[in-house]
Design a protein around this motif. Structure first.
Motif, PDB file in Angstrom:
ATOM      1  N   LEU A  15       0.814  -1.219   0.000  1.00 53.18           N
ATOM      2  CA  LEU A  15       0.000   0.000   0.000  1.00 53.18           C
ATOM      3  C   LEU A  15       0.844   1.263   0.000  1.00 53.18           C
ATOM      4  N   LYS A  16       2.093   1.157   0.447  1.00 49.24           N
ATOM      5  CA  LYS A  16       2.969   2.323   0.439  1.00 49.24           C
ATOM      6  C   LYS A  16       3.208   2.847  -0.975  1.00 49.24           C
ATOM      7  N   CYS A  17       3.062   1.967  -1.945  1.00 49.21           N
ATOM      8  CA  CYS A  17       3.207   2.408  -3.337  1.00 49.21           C
ATOM      9  C   CYS A  17       2.172   3.480  -3.684  1.00 49.21           C
ATOM     10  N   TRP A  18       1.025   3.424  -3.019  1.00 54.79           N
ATOM     11  CA  TRP A  18      -0.034   4.416  -3.239  1.00 54.79           C
ATOM     12  C   TRP A  18      -0.046   5.484  -2.139  1.00 54.79           C
ATOM     13  N   LYS A  19       0.989   5.413  -1.268  1.00 56.75           N
ATOM     14  CA  LYS A  19       1.071   6.326  -0.128  1.00 56.75           C
ATOM     15  C   LYS A  19      -0.141   6.186   0.787  1.00 56.75           C
ATOM     16  N   LEU A  20      -0.575   4.928   0.939  1.00 62.50           N
ATOM     17  CA  LEU A  20      -1.693   4.617   1.822  1.00 62.50           C
ATOM     18  C   LEU A  20      -1.202   3.814   3.010  1.00 62.50           C
ATOM     19  N   SER A  21      -1.914   3.904   4.091  1.00 65.35           N
ATOM     20  CA  SER A  21      -1.658   3.063   5.258  1.00 65.35           C
ATOM     21  C   SER A  21      -2.994   2.560   5.774  1.00 65.35           C
ATOM     22  N   GLY A  22      -2.946   1.507   6.562  1.00 64.39           N
ATOM     23  CA  GLY A  22      -4.180   0.963   7.104  1.00 64.39           C
ATOM     24  C   GLY A  22      -4.141  -0.537   7.174  1.00 64.39           C
ATOM     25  N   THR A  23      -5.320  -1.120   7.360  1.00 68.48           N
ATOM     26  CA  THR A  23      -5.437  -2.568   7.533  1.00 68.48           C
ATOM     27  C   THR A  23      -5.909  -3.216   6.247  1.00 68.48           C
ATOM     28  N   ALA A  24      -5.221  -4.282   5.854  1.00 68.16           N
ATOM     29  CA  ALA A  24      -5.605  -5.048   4.667  1.00 68.16           C
ATOM     30  C   ALA A  24      -6.175  -6.395   5.113  1.00 68.16           C
ATOM     31  N   GLU A  25      -7.446  -6.586   4.885  1.00 73.42           N
ATOM     32  CA  GLU A  25      -8.128  -7.830   5.268  1.00 73.42           C
ATOM     33  C   GLU A  25      -8.279  -8.729   4.045  1.00 73.42           C
ATOM     34  N   GLN A  26      -7.749  -9.943   4.119  1.00 69.26           N
ATOM     35  CA  GLN A  26      -7.795 -10.842   2.966  1.00 69.26           C
ATOM     36  C   GLN A  26      -9.224 -11.323   2.745  1.00 69.26           C
ATOM     37  N   ILE A  27      -9.716 -11.167   1.505  1.00 62.63           N
ATOM     38  CA  ILE A  27     -11.073 -11.600   1.162  1.00 62.63           C
ATOM     39  C   ILE A  27     -11.059 -12.745   0.162  1.00 62.63           C
ATOM     40  N   TYR A  28      -9.978 -12.875  -0.594  1.00 61.19           N
ATOM     41  CA  TYR A  28      -9.745 -14.014  -1.474  1.00 61.19           C
ATOM     42  C   TYR A  28      -8.265 -14.343  -1.386  1.00 61.19           C
ATOM     43  N   VAL A  58     -12.182   1.463 -19.606  1.00 63.11           N
ATOM     44  CA  VAL A  58     -13.143   1.742 -20.685  1.00 63.11           C
ATOM     45  C   VAL A  58     -14.572   1.668 -20.162  1.00 63.11           C
ATOM     46  N   LEU A  59     -14.887   0.632 -19.405  1.00 65.15           N
ATOM     47  CA  LEU A  59     -16.253   0.478 -18.895  1.00 65.15           C
ATOM     48  C   LEU A  59     -16.604   1.596 -17.915  1.00 65.15           C
ATOM     49  N   HIS A  60     -15.643   1.985 -17.094  1.00 60.90           N
ATOM     50  CA  HIS A  60     -15.897   3.074 -16.144  1.00 60.90           C
ATOM     51  C   HIS A  60     -16.170   4.375 -16.888  1.00 60.90           C
ATOM     52  N   GLU A  61     -15.433   4.625 -17.942  1.00 61.99           N
ATOM     53  CA  GLU A  61     -15.659   5.832 -18.747  1.00 61.99           C
ATOM     54  C   GLU A  61     -17.045   5.830 -19.391  1.00 61.99           C
ATOM     55  N   MET A  62     -17.589   4.629 -19.625  1.00 63.90           N
ATOM     56  CA  MET A  62     -18.911   4.502 -20.235  1.00 63.90           C
ATOM     57  C   MET A  62     -20.033   4.572 -19.205  1.00 63.90           C
ATOM     58  N   GLY A  63     -19.675   4.721 -17.937  1.00 61.35           N
ATOM     59  CA  GLY A  63     -20.691   4.804 -16.893  1.00 61.35           C
ATOM     60  C   GLY A  63     -21.186   3.461 -16.400  1.00 61.35           C
ATOM     61  N   ILE A  64     -20.492   2.377 -16.747  1.00 59.44           N
ATOM     62  CA  ILE A  64     -20.847   1.043 -16.276  1.00 59.44           C
ATOM     63  C   ILE A  64     -20.330   0.877 -14.845  1.00 59.44           C
ATOM     64  N   PRO A  65     -21.136   0.300 -13.930  1.00 63.05           N
ATOM     65  CA  PRO A  65     -20.689   0.179 -12.536  1.00 63.05           C
ATOM     66  C   PRO A  65     -19.603  -0.871 -12.346  1.00 63.05           C
ATOM     67  N   VAL A  66     -18.359  -0.446 -12.494  1.00 64.75           N
ATOM     68  CA  VAL A  66     -17.194  -1.297 -12.266  1.00 64.75           C
ATOM     69  C   VAL A  66     -16.247  -0.557 -11.324  1.00 64.75           C
ATOM     70  N   ALA A  67     -15.292  -1.288 -10.778  1.00 59.34           N
ATOM     71  CA  ALA A  67     -14.357  -0.688  -9.834  1.00 59.34           C
ATOM     72  C   ALA A  67     -13.473   0.347 -10.520  1.00 59.34           C
ATOM     73  N   GLU A  68     -13.309   1.504  -9.874  1.00 54.23           N
ATOM     74  CA  GLU A  68     -12.444   2.551 -10.396  1.00 54.23           C
ATOM     75  C   GLU A  68     -11.012   2.323  -9.923  1.00 54.23           C
ATOM     76  N   ILE A  69     -10.077   2.261 -10.875  1.00 50.73           N
ATOM     77  CA  ILE A  69      -8.676   1.985 -10.555  1.00 50.73           C
ATOM     78  C   ILE A  69      -8.029   3.209  -9.910  1.00 50.73           C
ATOM     79  N   ILE A  70      -7.219   2.967  -8.889  1.00 50.96           N
ATOM     80  CA  ILE A  70      -6.435   4.009  -8.244  1.00 50.96           C
ATOM     81  C   ILE A  70      -4.994   3.859  -8.722  1.00 50.96           C
ATOM     82  N   PRO A  71      -4.485   4.762  -9.551  1.00 48.20           N
ATOM     83  CA  PRO A  71      -3.101   4.627 -10.033  1.00 48.20           C
ATOM     84  C   PRO A  71      -2.095   4.985  -8.943  1.00 48.20           C
ATOM     85  N   VAL A  72      -0.875   4.494  -9.099  1.00 55.46           N
ATOM     86  CA  VAL A  72       0.214   4.933  -8.231  1.00 55.46           C
ATOM     87  C   VAL A  72       0.572   6.363  -8.637  1.00 55.46           C
TER      88      VAL A  72
END
Length: 303
Positions: A15-28, A58-72
């Motif tokens: 997460l430091k790559c994104w300058k984030l901190s916090g708890t990461a809970e494994q879901i898969y 592409v799908l996000h730009e079209m307004g389709i409900p998909v996850a929005e990517i957070i770039p580094v």
């Protein structure tokens, strides 16, 4: 520090790559929920990540409900660690805990899939994805698996593939999700909230998605949830929901049980390790079940 690389693989360090901190809970096995706001996903293959990222963009730009990517910070959509790759995205609301037996859910799933296929049509020109053929797979590596491992008599396979081949060239092809199950379709308080996991997306016959979803319901409910009449009703309702957005051709309605059967034989070939014997047997059981319901499926789709 290069914001695309980090020395340790622990999610909190990544997460430091994104300058984030916090708890990461494994879901898969390859994904973590971060601070209930983000999802961090690990990839072994960079090309798979790039394909998924491009499709989500592409799908996000079209307004389709998909996850929005957070770039580094450098703008890249991923970080790298020890030859593994990580992508961070905003967490979509909702979850995958949905009961197909609830009134209207099957038809709603058909509509959701129809809307996704319409969006896929519009973005195909911007995406370069694997152009695949279920028929070629059946005549190729699936037939080779059967010849090698003898998990089914060859006459039965030839019959199933022959039914699929009859009219196969008339079945519309397009970009499909390829992994349609409730784990990849989110609902929030009963309302659809988003599509996830496009790792397996490819060009193929479009009814593959709805057939995959419907046979998957049988597999997950075996011995406990759905009886035959309930499942046949779900087949009818899901097809009706899909047709609110995309009409199915007569050739597609005829082919639906045959596509279902060949998907199950594909799974039987895929599960080829001794410890996967139960999965193979389950796929074969589903194949014979669908084969026994061909006439009823055709009747349901014609009503």
């Amino acid at each position: 520090m290069n914001d695309k690389k980090i020395s340790k693989e622990a999610p909190e360090n990544i997460l430091k790559c994104w300058k984030l901190s916090g708890t990461a809970e494994q879901i898969y096995s390859t994904a973590w929920q971060v601070n209930d706001k983000y999802v961090l996903k690990r990839y072994e293959d960079l090309e798979t990540l790039k394909k998924n990222a491009e499709m989500l963009t592409v799908l996000h730009e079209m307004g389709i409900p998909v996850a929005e990517i957070i770039p580094v910070p450098s703008g890249d959509p991923y970080a790298c660690c020890d030859e593994r790759y990580y992508m961070l995205s905003k967490k979509l609301p909702g979850n995958s805990e949905t009961d197909i037996k609830h009134e209207g859910i099957a038809e709603k799933m058909g509509e959701i899939l129809g809307r996704l296929h319409l969006a896929f049509r519009k973005c195909e020109e911007r995406l370069e994805l694997w152009d695949n053929s279920l028929l070629d797979e059946m005549n190729g590596w699936v037939a080779e698996s059967l010849s090698r491992e003898k998990w089914l008599d060859e006459e039965t396979l030839r019959s199933a593939v022959g039914n699929l081949q009859d009219g196969y060239d008339m079945l519309p092809r397009q970009l499909i999700h390829r992994d349609v199950h409730f784990g990849n379709f989110l609902f929030d308080h009963g309302e659809f909230s988003g599509y996830i996991d496009f790792d397996l997306s490819q060009k193929n016959i479009r009814i593959f998605d709805i057939c995959y979803f419907l046979t998957g319901l049988l597999s997950s409910q075996i011995g406990s949830g759905l009886d035959t009449e309930e499942w046949l009703r779900i087949v009818k309702d899901a097809a009706a929901g899909y047709e609110r957005w995309i009409p199915l051709l007569p050739e597609e309605k005829k082919a639906i049980p045959y596509v279902m059967e060949n998907i199950e034989l594909l799974f039987a070939a895929y599960f080829n390790l001794p410890e996967q014997a139960d999965f193979r047997n389950n796929a074969l059981k589903m194949f014979y079940f669908v084969r026994g319901q061909e006439a009823q499926i055709h009747k349901m789709l014609e009503e």
